[in-house]
Design an enzyme around this catalytic site. Structure first.
Site, PDB file in Angstrom:
ATOM      1  N   CYS A  67       0.769  -1.305   0.113  1.00 45.43           N
ATOM      2  CA  CYS A  67      -0.136  -0.110   0.204  1.00 45.43           C
ATOM      3  C   CYS A  67       0.842   1.404  -0.024  1.00 45.43           C
ATOM      4  O   CYS A  67       0.334   2.265  -0.291  1.00 45.43           O
ATOM      5  CB  CYS A  67      -0.977  -0.159   1.163  1.00 45.43           C
ATOM      6  SG  CYS A  67       0.019  -0.135   2.801  1.00 45.43           S
ATOM      7  N   GLU A 105      -7.621  -6.194  -1.027  1.00 49.09           N
ATOM      8  CA  GLU A 105      -7.688  -5.164  -0.119  1.00 49.09           C
ATOM      9  C   GLU A 105      -6.589  -4.215  -0.393  1.00 49.09           C
ATOM     10  O   GLU A 105      -5.378  -4.245  -0.881  1.00 49.09           O
ATOM     11  CB  GLU A 105      -7.549  -5.791   1.046  1.00 49.09           C
ATOM     12  CG  GLU A 105      -7.518  -4.864   2.495  1.00 49.09           C
ATOM     13  CD  GLU A 105      -5.932  -4.629   2.973  1.00 49.09           C
ATOM     14  OE1 GLU A 105      -5.596  -3.984   3.645  1.00 49.09           O
ATOM     15  OE2 GLU A 105      -5.174  -5.286   2.424  1.00 49.09           O
ATOM     16  N   ARG A 150      -9.313   2.080  10.898  1.00 48.27           N
ATOM     17  CA  ARG A 150      -8.344   1.622   9.992  1.00 48.27           C
ATOM     18  C   ARG A 150      -9.379   1.532   8.744  1.00 48.27           C
ATOM     19  O   ARG A 150      -9.911   0.409   8.399  1.00 48.27           O
ATOM     20  CB  ARG A 150      -7.836   0.276  10.198  1.00 48.27           C
ATOM     21  CG  ARG A 150      -6.745  -0.414   9.111  1.00 48.27           C
ATOM     22  CD  ARG A 150      -6.109  -1.554   9.838  1.00 48.27           C
ATOM     23  NE  ARG A 150      -5.268  -2.285   8.692  1.00 48.27           N
ATOM     24  CZ  ARG A 150      -3.970  -1.925   8.270  1.00 48.27           C
ATOM     25  NH1 ARG A 150      -3.137  -0.990   9.155  1.00 48.27           N
ATOM     26  NH2 ARG A 150      -3.351  -2.626   7.504  1.00 48.27           N
ATOM     27  N   ARG A 152      -9.884   0.779   4.920  1.00 47.54           N
ATOM     28  CA  ARG A 152      -9.288   0.191   3.580  1.00 47.54           C
ATOM     29  C   ARG A 152     -10.341   0.022   2.609  1.00 47.54           C
ATOM     30  O   ARG A 152     -11.522  -0.012   2.800  1.00 47.54           O
ATOM     31  CB  ARG A 152      -8.887  -1.185   4.173  1.00 47.54           C
ATOM     32  CG  ARG A 152      -8.260  -1.348   5.228  1.00 47.54           C
ATOM     33  CD  ARG A 152      -6.858  -0.687   5.121  1.00 47.54           C
ATOM     34  NE  ARG A 152      -5.986  -1.754   4.447  1.00 47.54           N
ATOM     35  CZ  ARG A 152      -4.489  -1.335   4.313  1.00 47.54           C
ATOM     36  NH1 ARG A 152      -3.890  -0.355   4.671  1.00 47.54           N
ATOM     37  NH2 ARG A 152      -3.885  -2.328   3.610  1.00 47.54           N
TER      38      ARG A 152
END
Length: 184
Positions: A67, A105, A150, A152
């Site tokens: 990421c 993801e 978090r 995502r």
């Protein structure tokens, strides 16, 4: 990564991991502990030959790609970052094995990176590979009763239109655990 996506799938008792590729030595150690009976390919994904290297056919391919290339915490070089091209390696696996479903993801910034061009490319390539896709940004605090902010992006793709039509992202659940319940 360390296999968190795989663990979630396995915890449903409807899936089992059959092949994991991870290049990072520290992540490999965690994967080895969590998945002692699964073939762990420790090579750079760029050199894995999906035809000759014992990459099994499977019903679902799950994965994330680094990421940092897309995160607001990084330089945001996207596909120009050495790590940013790993989506195309994941796509290579998907195209070669044609699973019924894919689950990807990444950081939420993937959606807006490069004025949304990066995510547009990802969507187009998955669609051209024969998948109907849905995506949504979800926050961990809303789905696991864990006080962690978090966010995502989750992308799901199905080769079958009926499965695509039937899929719905889960509804948020109330967060009842406090950070003070976990940390003294």
């Amino acid at each position: 990564g360390v296999g968190g996506i795989d663990l979630g799938f396995e915890q449903t008792k409807k899936f089992s991991s059959v092949f994991i590729n991870e290049f990072d030595k520290n992540a490999q150690e965690t994967i080895s502990l969590n998945f002692p009976d699964v073939k762990l390919d420790r090579r750079d994904i760029h050199v894995v030959d999906t035809d000759t290297d014992d990459v099994p056919d499977t019903d679902v391919i799950v994965g994330g790609f680094p990421c940092q290339a897309f995160s607001i915490a990084g330089y945001r070089k996207g596909f120009d970052d050495d790590r940013g091209d790993l989506f195309f390696e994941l796509l290579r696996m998907i195209k070669n094995h044609e699973p019924q479903a894919v689950f990807i993801e990444n950081v939420k910034n993937l959606v807006t990176h490069d004025h949304s061009n990066t995510f547009r490319v990802i969507r187009e390539y998955l669609t051209l590979a024969g998948y109907y896709i849905k995506w949504k940004v979800l926050n961990a605090k809303d789905y696991g009763n864990i006080p962690q902010n978090r966010e995502r992006i989750y992308v799901v793709g199905f080769s079958d239109k009926a499965s695509f039509d039937a899929f719905e992202f889960p509804e948020p659940k109330e967060l009842t655990t406090k950070l003070s319940d976990l940390i003294d």
